[in-house]
Scaffold this motif. Structure first.
Motif, PDB file in Angstrom:
ATOM      1  N   ALA A 196       4.924   0.055   5.265  1.00 48.37           N
ATOM      2  CA  ALA A 196       3.727  -0.743   5.333  1.00 48.37           C
ATOM      3  C   ALA A 196       3.756  -1.401   6.978  1.00 48.37           C
ATOM      4  N   ARG A 197       4.930  -1.637   7.282  1.00 43.93           N
ATOM      5  CA  ARG A 197       5.106  -2.369   8.844  1.00 43.93           C
ATOM      6  C   ARG A 197       4.420  -1.177   9.804  1.00 43.93           C
ATOM      7  N   ALA A 198       4.883   0.010   9.618  1.00 46.58           N
ATOM      8  CA  ALA A 198       4.714   0.921  10.514  1.00 46.58           C
ATOM      9  C   ALA A 198       3.370   1.309  10.642  1.00 46.58           C
TER      10      ALA A 198
ATOM     11  N   GLY B 120      14.704   1.909  -4.738  1.00 43.22           N
ATOM     12  CA  GLY B 120      15.694   1.081  -4.644  1.00 43.22           C
ATOM     13  C   GLY B 120      16.673   1.155  -3.367  1.00 43.22           C
ATOM     14  N   VAL B 121      15.759   1.175  -2.265  1.00 43.11           N
ATOM     15  CA  VAL B 121      16.379   1.073  -0.931  1.00 43.11           C
ATOM     16  C   VAL B 121      16.334  -0.589  -0.356  1.00 43.11           C
ATOM     17  N   PRO B 122      17.147  -0.902   0.458  1.00 43.16           N
ATOM     18  CA  PRO B 122      16.906  -2.302   1.031  1.00 43.16           C
ATOM     19  C   PRO B 122      15.525  -2.249   1.825  1.00 43.16           C
TER      20      PRO B 122
ATOM     21  N   THR C 181       0.905  -1.359  -0.061  1.00 43.17           N
ATOM     22  CA  THR C 181      -0.061   0.127  -0.030  1.00 43.17           C
ATOM     23  C   THR C 181       0.870   1.412   0.148  1.00 43.17           C
ATOM     24  N   PHE C 182       2.136   1.261   0.462  1.00 42.86           N
ATOM     25  CA  PHE C 182       2.912   2.362   0.740  1.00 42.86           C
ATOM     26  C   PHE C 182       3.866   2.616  -0.453  1.00 42.86           C
ATOM     27  N   LYS C 183       4.004   1.743  -1.531  1.00 45.40           N
ATOM     28  CA  LYS C 183       4.759   1.829  -2.690  1.00 45.40           C
ATOM     29  C   LYS C 183       5.130   3.099  -3.307  1.00 45.40           C
ATOM     30  N   GLY C 184       3.753   3.978  -3.402  1.00 42.03           N
ATOM     31  CA  GLY C 184       3.841   5.376  -3.679  1.00 42.03           C
ATOM     32  C   GLY C 184       4.644   6.399  -2.918  1.00 42.03           C
ATOM     33  N   ASP C 185       4.926   6.181  -1.550  1.00 45.29           N
ATOM     34  CA  ASP C 185       5.418   7.027  -0.737  1.00 45.29           C
ATOM     35  C   ASP C 185       7.074   6.513  -0.501  1.00 45.29           C
TER      36      ASP C 185
ATOM     37  N   LYS D 218      12.712   4.048   4.682  1.00 44.17           N
ATOM     38  CA  LYS D 218      11.693   4.487   3.537  1.00 44.17           C
ATOM     39  C   LYS D 218      11.241   3.531   2.680  1.00 44.17           C
ATOM     40  N   SER D 219      11.370   2.003   2.747  1.00 41.41           N
ATOM     41  CA  SER D 219      11.080   1.211   1.660  1.00 41.41           C
ATOM     42  C   SER D 219       9.506   0.978   1.785  1.00 41.41           C
TER      43      SER D 219
END
Length: 184
Positions: free
Chosen positions: A91-93, A78-80, A70-74, A85-86
């Motif tokens: 999503a976990r937060a 390319g981060v781990p 759900t938070f791909k747009g935010d 900010k992945s």
């Protein structure tokens, strides 16, 4: 014991969730484009597994389906997976605001880890064993994690080889009712 149906209802009515549903364009692995379309496809896959799972596990899986991407747009590209900010960390937060189930939070955090390890294996003929060991120790309920991996990994734009590879890696190491034969 958490009431996962209430958690699901709270998540799916949250303005941040609703704001992100229409993010995304068709891309490799996600020809469906938007988060909303991906969720709909994964929800349909869940209906195939529904006869094999309890009512509680059904709602746990719905919570995972509706939070994992759900938070791909935010997210920062390319981060781990573990970077703050992945999309997985965001999503976990978000999930942690509604659900104190640490295992569910870990599943959201590491939902793409098996695919990342498979990509390493495909490219190099080997993969980071420490990351796989961390996955084994981070996830407690492998029944739910593997069910989620099946429903998320059996969408139109994804091949089945990463799932087959994962099931070979976990064979004899985790307890789950799901096997390679359950891949859709």
């Amino acid at each position: 014991m958490s009431d996962y149906q209430k958690i699901f209802d709270a998540i799916t009515s949250d303005p941040r969730y609703l704001r992100n549903l229409d993010w995304g364009d068709p891309r490799p692995g996600h020809p469906e484009g938007t988060i909303r379309a991906h969720i709909a496809e994964v929800d349909r896959n869940l209906m195939t597994l529904r006869p094999k799972i309890s009512e509680t596990d059904y709602w746990r899986l719905r919570v995972l389906i509706h939070t994992h991407d759900t938070f791909k747009g935010d997210a920062e590209s390319g981060v781990p997976i573990t970077a703050p900010k992945s999309h997985a960390s965001l999503a976990r937060a978000f999930l942690a605001e509604f659900c104190d189930d640490a295992d569910m939070q870990m599943m959201v955090q590491f939902h793409d880890e098996p695919y990342a390890l498979w990509r390493q294996f495909e490219a190099k003929g080997k993969f980071n064993q420490e990351r796989m060991t961390a996955l084994f120790t981070s996830i407690r309920d492998w029944n739910i994690f593997l069910a989620f991996t099946i429903v998320d990994g059996c969408t139109e734009g994804k091949g089945r080889e990463p799932l087959r590879w994962l099931f070979r890696q976990v064979a004899g190491k985790v307890q789950s009712q799901f096997t390679e034969a359950d891949i859709l």
